[in-house]
Design an enzyme around this catalytic site. Structure first.
Site, PDB file in Angstrom:
ATOM      1  N   ARG A  83      -0.281   7.159 -12.171  1.00  0.00           N
ATOM      2  CA  ARG A  83      -1.588   7.584 -11.913  1.00  0.00           C
ATOM      3  C   ARG A  83      -2.346   9.047 -12.279  1.00  0.00           C
ATOM      4  NH1 ARG A  83      -2.989   2.807  -8.126  1.00  0.00           N
ATOM      5  NH2 ARG A  83      -5.108   3.280  -7.881  1.00  0.00           N
ATOM      6  N   ARG A 122     -15.611  -8.573  -5.424  1.00  0.00           N
ATOM      7  CA  ARG A 122     -14.233  -8.667  -5.148  1.00  0.00           C
ATOM      8  C   ARG A 122     -13.998  -8.154  -3.714  1.00  0.00           C
ATOM      9  NH1 ARG A 122      -9.257  -5.174  -7.081  1.00  0.00           N
ATOM     10  NH2 ARG A 122     -10.186  -4.008  -5.996  1.00  0.00           N
ATOM     11  N   ARG A 128     -11.042  -5.765   0.678  1.00  0.00           N
ATOM     12  CA  ARG A 128     -10.168  -5.067   1.146  1.00  0.00           C
ATOM     13  C   ARG A 128     -10.766  -3.944   1.893  1.00  0.00           C
ATOM     14  NH1 ARG A 128      -7.119  -3.854  -4.593  1.00  0.00           N
ATOM     15  NH2 ARG A 128      -7.763  -1.718  -4.242  1.00  0.00           N
TER      16      ARG A 128
END
Ligand code: AMP
Length: 185
Positions: A83, A122, A128
């Site tokens: 990343r 989501r 989350r």
């Protein structure tokens, strides 16, 4: 590779099943450790909750350990790593030590509006901790600043395969399979 919400996790899992290799997601490993209350989980929670990157020292050791496990000996799909530039260098070292090389670097693309829409959806479904508005914006910014530029290096190595991530899961999976069968650049 690809920004949060592009469908990396979904497509990595499908591809892994098709190829019979494990999909290794650094984000999933961190989440499992947080949920399990392990030492690693306690160490990374403050970073993941805010949408910040976990320090390289922690992430790199974890990836080195995971890639050395028996089920990865015949291949693997990495999701969410590398990343940043330092992780690219570290991954080169890990792979050299293991005596393996990358076959391809797949980039899933989607524009920011599409990504924001998917991530908000989501958030409603999965809840989350890092799917809050602030953390979502932070993760997309970090991706644009630190991760997206890495595709240039992989393109120069002739490894990059870019796939449009907009569409149904099945359509994108077909695009991925087709693109991996073709030339890289
Ligand atoms: P993801 O599920 O890939 O979006 O990852 C969730 C979170 O885990 C990220 O926002 C980071 O806090 C952490 N994380 C996952 N992969 C990495 C990585 N390669 N380097 C640093 N932090 C990571």
């Amino acid at each position: 590779m690809g920004p949060q919400g592009a469908g990396k996790g979904t497509q990595a899992a499908l591809l892994a099943e098709r190829l019979g290799v494990p999909a290794i997601s650094t984000g999933d490993i961190f989440r499992a450790n947080i949920k399990g209350g392990t030492e690693l989980g306690r160490l990374v929670q403050e970073y993941t909750a805010k949408g910040d990157l976990v320090p390289d020292s922690v992430t790199n050791d974890m990836v080195r350990d995971r890639l050395g496990q028996a089920d990865a000996a015949d291949g693997f799909i990495l999701d969410g790593y590398p990343r940043n530039a330092a992780q690219v260098t570290e991954l080169d070292g890990i792979l050299a030590d293991l005596g393996v090389r990358l076959d391809a670097v797949l980039e899933l693309t989607a524009d920011r509006d599409e990504l924001l829409g998917r991530l908000r959806k989501r958030a409603e479904i999965e809840g989350r901790e890092d799917d809050t508005e602030d953390a979502i914006a932070r993760r997309l910014d970090i991706y644009a600043e630190q991760t997206a530029p890495l595709t240039g290096a992989y393109s120069e190595r002739g490894l990059l395969v870019r796939v449009d991530g907009i569409g149904s899961v099945e359509d994108v999976a077909e695009r991925v399979a087709g693109a991996l069968a073709g030339p890289r650049g």
